[in-house]
Design a protein around this motif. Structure first.
Motif, PDB file in Angstrom:
ATOM      1  N   ILE A   1     -25.275 -21.089 -46.162  1.00 22.28           N
ATOM      2  CA  ILE A   1     -24.705 -21.548 -44.886  1.00 22.28           C
ATOM      3  C   ILE A   1     -24.981 -23.027 -44.599  1.00 22.28           C
ATOM      4  O   ILE A   1     -24.590 -23.534 -43.550  1.00 22.28           O
ATOM      5  CB  ILE A   1     -25.199 -20.672 -43.703  1.00 22.28           C
ATOM      6  N   GLY A   2     -25.683 -23.716 -45.517  1.00 20.50           N
ATOM      7  CA  GLY A   2     -25.863 -25.149 -45.391  1.00 20.50           C
ATOM      8  C   GLY A   2     -27.037 -25.602 -44.528  1.00 20.50           C
ATOM      9  O   GLY A   2     -27.137 -26.793 -44.222  1.00 20.50           O
ATOM     10  N   ILE A   3     -27.911 -24.718 -44.129  1.00 22.60           N
ATOM     11  CA  ILE A   3     -29.098 -25.122 -43.367  1.00 22.60           C
ATOM     12  C   ILE A   3     -30.349 -24.542 -44.035  1.00 22.60           C
ATOM     13  O   ILE A   3     -30.260 -23.667 -44.902  1.00 22.60           O
ATOM     14  CB  ILE A   3     -29.023 -24.674 -41.885  1.00 22.60           C
ATOM     15  N   GLU A   4     -31.525 -25.037 -43.637  1.00 18.04           N
ATOM     16  CA  GLU A   4     -32.778 -24.645 -44.282  1.00 18.04           C
ATOM     17  C   GLU A   4     -33.383 -23.345 -43.762  1.00 18.04           C
ATOM     18  O   GLU A   4     -34.163 -22.714 -44.446  1.00 18.04           O
ATOM     19  CB  GLU A   4     -33.831 -25.764 -44.115  1.00 18.04           C
ATOM     20  N   GLU A   5     -33.052 -22.942 -42.546  1.00 19.23           N
ATOM     21  CA  GLU A   5     -33.757 -21.817 -41.934  1.00 19.23           C
ATOM     22  C   GLU A   5     -32.963 -20.516 -41.997  1.00 19.23           C
ATOM     23  O   GLU A   5     -31.739 -20.504 -41.990  1.00 19.23           O
ATOM     24  CB  GLU A   5     -34.133 -22.140 -40.498  1.00 19.23           C
ATOM     25  N   PHE A   6     -33.727 -19.440 -42.066  1.00 20.02           N
ATOM     26  CA  PHE A   6     -33.123 -18.117 -42.039  1.00 20.02           C
ATOM     27  C   PHE A   6     -32.709 -17.829 -40.591  1.00 20.02           C
ATOM     28  O   PHE A   6     -33.499 -18.008 -39.675  1.00 20.02           O
ATOM     29  CB  PHE A   6     -34.131 -17.052 -42.494  1.00 20.02           C
ATOM     30  N   ASN A   7     -31.477 -17.404 -40.417  1.00 19.40           N
ATOM     31  CA  ASN A   7     -31.012 -17.041 -39.077  1.00 19.40           C
ATOM     32  C   ASN A   7     -30.030 -15.877 -39.198  1.00 19.40           C
ATOM     33  O   ASN A   7     -29.755 -15.380 -40.287  1.00 19.40           O
ATOM     34  CB  ASN A   7     -30.391 -18.250 -38.361  1.00 19.40           C
ATOM     35  N   GLN A   8     -29.502 -15.470 -38.079  1.00 23.54           N
ATOM     36  CA  GLN A   8     -28.606 -14.319 -38.063  1.00 23.54           C
ATOM     37  C   GLN A   8     -27.344 -14.566 -38.900  1.00 23.54           C
ATOM     38  O   GLN A   8     -26.850 -13.670 -39.578  1.00 23.54           O
ATOM     39  CB  GLN A   8     -28.228 -13.941 -36.622  1.00 23.54           C
ATOM     40  N   GLU A   9     -26.836 -15.790 -38.867  1.00 23.44           N
ATOM     41  CA  GLU A   9     -25.641 -16.117 -39.646  1.00 23.44           C
ATOM     42  C   GLU A   9     -25.884 -15.899 -41.146  1.00 23.44           C
ATOM     43  O   GLU A   9     -25.034 -15.354 -41.863  1.00 23.44           O
ATOM     44  CB  GLU A   9     -25.221 -17.572 -39.393  1.00 23.44           C
ATOM     45  N   PHE A  10     -27.050 -16.289 -41.620  1.00 26.05           N
ATOM     46  CA  PHE A  10     -27.398 -16.085 -43.030  1.00 26.05           C
ATOM     47  C   PHE A  10     -27.399 -14.592 -43.361  1.00 26.05           C
ATOM     48  O   PHE A  10     -26.802 -14.163 -44.349  1.00 26.05           O
ATOM     49  CB  PHE A  10     -28.770 -16.701 -43.342  1.00 26.05           C
ATOM     50  N   PHE A  11     -28.085 -13.795 -42.523  1.00 21.13           N
ATOM     51  CA  PHE A  11     -28.167 -12.362 -42.803  1.00 21.13           C
ATOM     52  C   PHE A  11     -26.802 -11.675 -42.661  1.00 21.13           C
ATOM     53  O   PHE A  11     -26.519 -10.705 -43.363  1.00 21.13           O
ATOM     54  CB  PHE A  11     -29.237 -11.701 -41.922  1.00 21.13           C
ATOM     55  N   ASP A  12     -25.948 -12.212 -41.791  1.00 23.09           N
ATOM     56  CA  ASP A  12     -24.582 -11.691 -41.688  1.00 23.09           C
ATOM     57  C   ASP A  12     -23.824 -11.950 -42.996  1.00 23.09           C
ATOM     58  O   ASP A  12     -23.063 -11.092 -43.458  1.00 23.09           O
ATOM     59  CB  ASP A  12     -23.834 -12.324 -40.509  1.00 23.09           C
ATOM     60  N   GLN A  13     -24.043 -13.124 -43.586  1.00 25.79           N
ATOM     61  CA  GLN A  13     -23.399 -13.445 -44.864  1.00 25.79           C
ATOM     62  C   GLN A  13     -23.901 -12.516 -45.985  1.00 25.79           C
ATOM     63  O   GLN A  13     -23.117 -12.058 -46.814  1.00 25.79           O
ATOM     64  CB  GLN A  13     -23.655 -14.910 -45.255  1.00 25.79           C
ATOM     65  N   ILE A  14     -25.197 -12.235 -45.975  1.00 25.73           N
ATOM     66  CA  ILE A  14     -25.768 -11.311 -46.964  1.00 25.73           C
ATOM     67  C   ILE A  14     -25.132  -9.927 -46.791  1.00 25.73           C
ATOM     68  O   ILE A  14     -24.751  -9.273 -47.768  1.00 25.73           O
ATOM     69  CB  ILE A  14     -27.315 -11.235 -46.846  1.00 25.73           C
ATOM     70  N   ASP A  15     -24.994  -9.491 -45.538  1.00 23.18           N
ATOM     71  CA  ASP A  15     -24.353  -8.192 -45.258  1.00 23.18           C
ATOM     72  C   ASP A  15     -22.918  -8.163 -45.770  1.00 23.18           C
ATOM     73  O   ASP A  15     -22.460  -7.158 -46.338  1.00 23.18           O
ATOM     74  CB  ASP A  15     -24.384  -7.877 -43.759  1.00 23.18           C
ATOM     75  N   LYS A  16     -22.197  -9.267 -45.588  1.00 22.66           N
ATOM     76  CA  LYS A  16     -20.808  -9.343 -46.067  1.00 22.66           C
ATOM     77  C   LYS A  16     -20.755  -9.217 -47.593  1.00 22.66           C
ATOM     78  O   LYS A  16     -19.877  -8.543 -48.144  1.00 22.66           O
ATOM     79  CB  LYS A  16     -20.157 -10.651 -45.627  1.00 22.66           C
ATOM     80  N   ILE A  17     -21.699  -9.875 -48.259  1.00 21.44           N
ATOM     81  CA  ILE A  17     -21.752  -9.800 -49.728  1.00 21.44           C
ATOM     82  C   ILE A  17     -22.043  -8.369 -50.154  1.00 21.44           C
ATOM     83  O   ILE A  17     -21.403  -7.838 -51.073  1.00 21.44           O
ATOM     84  CB  ILE A  17     -22.800 -10.780 -50.291  1.00 21.44           C
ATOM     85  N   GLU A  18     -22.990  -7.716 -49.477  1.00 22.25           N
ATOM     86  CA  GLU A  18     -23.305  -6.321 -49.800  1.00 22.25           C
ATOM     87  C   GLU A  18     -22.086  -5.416 -49.596  1.00 22.25           C
ATOM     88  O   GLU A  18     -21.840  -4.514 -50.397  1.00 22.25           O
ATOM     89  CB  GLU A  18     -24.487  -5.831 -48.963  1.00 22.25           C
ATOM     90  N   ASN A  19     -21.338  -5.674 -48.538  1.00 20.77           N
ATOM     91  CA  ASN A  19     -20.120  -4.895 -48.287  1.00 20.77           C
ATOM     92  C   ASN A  19     -19.095  -5.112 -49.403  1.00 20.77           C
ATOM     93  O   ASN A  19     -18.443  -4.160 -49.850  1.00 20.77           O
ATOM     94  CB  ASN A  19     -19.510  -5.250 -46.927  1.00 20.77           C
ATOM     95  N   ARG A  20     -18.946  -6.345 -49.849  1.00 25.01           N
ATOM     96  CA  ARG A  20     -17.997  -6.645 -50.922  1.00 25.01           C
ATOM     97  C   ARG A  20     -18.415  -5.932 -52.217  1.00 25.01           C
ATOM     98  O   ARG A  20     -17.568  -5.433 -52.971  1.00 25.01           O
ATOM     99  CB  ARG A  20     -17.908  -8.155 -51.138  1.00 25.01           C
ATOM    100  N   ILE A  21     -19.723  -5.873 -52.461  1.00 24.26           N
ATOM    101  CA  ILE A  21     -20.222  -5.163 -53.642  1.00 24.26           C
ATOM    102  C   ILE A  21     -19.882  -3.684 -53.536  1.00 24.26           C
ATOM    103  O   ILE A  21     -19.377  -3.074 -54.480  1.00 24.26           O
ATOM    104  CB  ILE A  21     -21.749  -5.361 -53.798  1.00 24.26           C
ATOM    105  N   SER A  22     -20.156  -3.099 -52.351  1.00 20.31           N
ATOM    106  CA  SER A  22     -19.907  -1.659 -52.175  1.00 20.31           C
ATOM    107  C   SER A  22     -18.416  -1.329 -52.226  1.00 20.31           C
ATOM    108  O   SER A  22     -18.041  -0.201 -52.548  1.00 20.31           O
ATOM    109  CB  SER A  22     -20.537  -1.148 -50.878  1.00 20.31           C
ATOM    110  N   GLU A  23     -17.560  -2.295 -51.939  1.00 20.99           N
ATOM    111  CA  GLU A  23     -16.112  -2.091 -52.039  1.00 20.99           C
ATOM    112  C   GLU A  23     -15.606  -2.270 -53.465  1.00 20.99           C
ATOM    113  O   GLU A  23     -14.410  -2.145 -53.727  1.00 20.99           O
ATOM    114  CB  GLU A  23     -15.390  -3.056 -51.093  1.00 20.99           C
ATOM    115  N   GLY A  24     -16.535  -2.609 -54.388  1.00 21.56           N
ATOM    116  CA  GLY A  24     -16.160  -2.706 -55.791  1.00 21.56           C
ATOM    117  C   GLY A  24     -15.712  -4.084 -56.247  1.00 21.56           C
ATOM    118  O   GLY A  24     -15.215  -4.230 -57.366  1.00 21.56           O
ATOM    119  N   GLU A  25     -15.905  -5.101 -55.420  1.00 17.91           N
ATOM    120  CA  GLU A  25     -15.513  -6.448 -55.830  1.00 17.91           C
ATOM    121  C   GLU A  25     -16.428  -6.920 -56.959  1.00 17.91           C
ATOM    122  O   GLU A  25     -17.630  -6.648 -56.959  1.00 17.91           O
ATOM    123  CB  GLU A  25     -15.590  -7.403 -54.635  1.00 17.91           C
ATOM    124  N   SER A  26     -15.885  -7.646 -57.898  1.00 10.53           N
ATOM    125  CA  SER A  26     -16.659  -8.066 -59.071  1.00 10.53           C
ATOM    126  C   SER A  26     -17.615  -9.210 -58.736  1.00 10.53           C
ATOM    127  O   SER A  26     -17.403  -9.984 -57.796  1.00 10.53           O
ATOM    128  CB  SER A  26     -15.717  -8.518 -60.191  1.00 10.53           C
TER     129      SER A  26
END
Length: 178
Positions: A33-58
């Motif tokens: 996300i372009g910043i140094e600190e962990f925040n909700q936006e970062f964890f939301d992005q991680i969740d999106k990646i996990e969702n894409r994995i579970s949907e079968g995206e390569s």
């Protein structure tokens, strides 16, 4: 070296080790996300990646979208000088794309291939391990032979002196603290 080769030949199946080929990216707030600190936006992005994995995206598709170059690792097996992140990936039993937490990063990885290989004596770590195994085996065999002689009442003072190579010392124990 010939003893090592014979030992490997005799114990081939037991000495085979699993190797893997894999690719991975480290995900952290800076590259996601372009910043140094962990925040909700970062964890939301991680969740999106996990969702894409579970949907079968390569893995390739996800990484291209993130615009992060993956690290490719071939013929991997943990040794004394491998890093913790790669050891964690090795220990995963998945053969698909997966994400896991590792210290200040998340690792998005894809295991490409798993296969067994026989030991390679040109690898210094493997060479040292095989040498130690042979030493331990020889020590075990020698102790087993001594025990057999003791059981059969064939172990006498001469055998004891032979094993001690005439370097036997006499010690006195004075108390339980000695």
């Amino acid at each position: 070296n010939s003893e090592k080769k014979d030992f490997i030949k005799e114990n081939l199946e037991a000495l085979k080790r699993e190797h893997i080929d894999f690719e991975y990216v480290k995900l952290n707030p800076k590259n996601l996300i372009g910043i140094e600190e962990f925040n909700q936006e970062f964890f939301d992005q991680i969740d999106k990646i996990e969702n894409r994995i579970s949907e079968g995206e390569s893995f390739k598709s996800i990484v291209q979208n993130l615009k992060i170059d993956p690290i490719l690792v071939y013929n991997y097996i943990p040794t004394s000088n491998t890093n913790e992140a790669e050891n964690k990936i090795y220990s995963m039993k998945s053969s698909d794309t997966e994400i896991l937490e590792n210290k200040d990063n998340f690792l998005l990885f894809n295991i490409l291939n798993r296969y067994d290989r026989t030991p390679d004596l040109s690898d210094p770590d493997v060479n040292t391990q095989i040498t130690e195994m042979i030493f331990q085996k020889n020590k075990f065999d020698q102790n087993k032979e001594i025990l057999k002689e003791i059981e059969n009442k064939k172990f006498d003072n001469n055998k004891f002196l032979e094993i001690g190579n005439n370097s036997i010392q006499n010690l006195f124990i004075n108390s339980i603290n000695d």
